[in-house]
Design a protein around this motif. Sequence first.
Motif, mmCIF file in Angstrom:
data_model
loop_
_atom_site.group_PDB
_atom_site.id
_atom_site.type_symbol
_atom_site.label_atom_id
_atom_site.label_comp_id
_atom_site.label_asym_id
_atom_site.label_seq_id
_atom_site.Cartn_x
_atom_site.Cartn_y
_atom_site.Cartn_z
ATOM 1 N N TYR A 48 -45.805 24.500 -32.157
ATOM 2 C CA TYR A 48 -46.537 23.723 -32.749
ATOM 3 C C TYR A 48 -47.521 24.258 -33.752
ATOM 4 O O TYR A 48 -47.002 25.881 -33.509
ATOM 5 C CB TYR A 48 -48.159 23.558 -31.328
ATOM 6 C CG TYR A 48 -47.913 22.599 -30.793
ATOM 7 C CD1 TYR A 48 -48.500 20.813 -31.038
ATOM 8 C CD2 TYR A 48 -46.441 22.476 -29.188
ATOM 9 C CE1 TYR A 48 -47.391 20.133 -30.206
ATOM 10 C CE2 TYR A 48 -46.570 21.339 -28.509
ATOM 11 C CZ TYR A 48 -46.465 20.442 -29.173
ATOM 12 O OH TYR A 48 -46.310 19.514 -28.228
ATOM 13 N N LYS A 58 -50.280 15.484 -25.001
ATOM 14 C CA LYS A 58 -51.075 14.802 -25.403
ATOM 15 C C LYS A 58 -50.870 14.426 -26.600
ATOM 16 O O LYS A 58 -51.405 13.744 -27.911
ATOM 17 C CB LYS A 58 -52.667 14.497 -24.916
ATOM 18 C CG LYS A 58 -52.933 14.074 -23.459
ATOM 19 C CD LYS A 58 -54.056 14.549 -22.801
ATOM 20 C CE LYS A 58 -54.312 14.036 -21.630
ATOM 21 N NZ LYS A 58 -54.077 11.956 -21.691
ATOM 22 N N LEU A 59 -50.400 15.308 -27.289
ATOM 23 C CA LEU A 59 -50.214 15.481 -29.169
ATOM 24 C C LEU A 59 -48.566 15.355 -29.142
ATOM 25 O O LEU A 59 -47.511 15.660 -28.338
ATOM 26 C CB LEU A 59 -50.700 16.927 -29.269
ATOM 27 C CG LEU A 59 -51.848 17.586 -28.893
ATOM 28 C CD1 LEU A 59 -51.875 19.084 -28.683
ATOM 29 C CD2 LEU A 59 -53.356 16.784 -29.687
ATOM 30 N N LYS A 60 -48.933 14.844 -30.850
ATOM 31 C CA LYS A 60 -47.243 14.972 -31.063
ATOM 32 C C LYS A 60 -45.545 16.137 -31.962
ATOM 33 O O LYS A 60 -47.104 17.220 -31.571
ATOM 34 C CB LYS A 60 -47.303 14.349 -31.912
ATOM 35 C CG LYS A 60 -48.156 14.531 -33.600
ATOM 36 C CD LYS A 60 -47.786 13.705 -34.357
ATOM 37 C CE LYS A 60 -48.002 13.736 -36.209
ATOM 38 N NZ LYS A 60 -49.135 13.521 -36.068
ATOM 39 N N GLU A 61 -44.947 16.203 -31.395
ATOM 40 C CA GLU A 61 -44.456 17.348 -31.295
ATOM 41 C C GLU A 61 -45.079 18.202 -32.907
ATOM 42 O O GLU A 61 -44.734 17.445 -33.819
ATOM 43 C CB GLU A 61 -42.921 16.855 -31.577
ATOM 44 C CG GLU A 61 -41.911 17.932 -30.827
ATOM 45 C CD GLU A 61 -40.616 17.875 -31.017
ATOM 46 O OE1 GLU A 61 -39.799 18.091 -31.430
ATOM 47 O OE2 GLU A 61 -40.208 16.348 -30.208
ATOM 48 N N ALA A 81 -47.911 19.467 -34.270
ATOM 49 C CA ALA A 81 -48.939 18.518 -34.136
ATOM 50 C C ALA A 81 -50.070 20.219 -34.790
ATOM 51 O O ALA A 81 -49.722 21.135 -34.378
ATOM 52 C CB ALA A 81 -50.065 18.176 -32.718
ATOM 53 N N GLU A 108 -55.079 17.398 -35.123
ATOM 54 C CA GLU A 108 -55.145 16.666 -33.955
ATOM 55 C C GLU A 108 -55.237 16.910 -32.448
ATOM 56 O O GLU A 108 -55.649 16.308 -31.684
ATOM 57 C CB GLU A 108 -53.108 16.390 -33.598
ATOM 58 C CG GLU A 108 -52.555 15.602 -34.961
ATOM 59 C CD GLU A 108 -51.883 16.009 -35.709
ATOM 60 O OE1 GLU A 108 -51.700 15.400 -37.305
ATOM 61 O OE2 GLU A 108 -51.965 18.064 -36.056
#
Length: 197
Positions: free
Chosen positions: A60, A34-37, A39, A98
């Motif tokens: 991350y 659910k997170l962008k690369e 984050a 994030e």
Amino acid sequence: MSETIDYYEKNAKSFADSTADIEFSEMQDIFLSKLKEGALILDFGCGSGRDTRYFLQKGYNVIALDGSAELCKIAEAKTDIPVIQMDFNDFDEQDRYEGIWACSSILHLPKSELKSVLIHMEQALHKGGIIYTSFKYGDFEGMRNGRYFADFTEDSFKNFLTEIERLMIEKLWITRDARPGRQDEKWLNMILRTTRR
């Protein structure tokens, strides 16, 4: 909370040894999906540093904190990053992360304190940010085996969350304890998302 911190100060090594190598990638990967690369993640109550290390290895950015000085030392050795020692009640940041990972950590707060801490966690998220958290499944609240626990069921947590603005349950699921010999214990897992636009 002080008795719980005392417990971890006295039992940091045995606790870390019992949790450091648990296979937990299913939960970790649900959160990361659910997170962008790359984050920025806050590991809120990082314990042995197991999850921080996993997130770092996946590319991350991670900030880790824990209330126990002894666990902070163990986590620093495991992750090679500085770990902040902080009481959860002192946490106060704005619009920084994030994602916040609070695995088996804020369950040690009395429900009277948990509301305020969750509000501060939500404020620390960027718009659209998420929190993963987990609680023992049930209705118990009080001291158990030297630590304070606030347990929840699906209904009791949904009711609890009605008092907190700007957090919604995005995903809720129940699992068995991953530790050997503890499979009869159930856990309530949740992804919460800030509704700030």
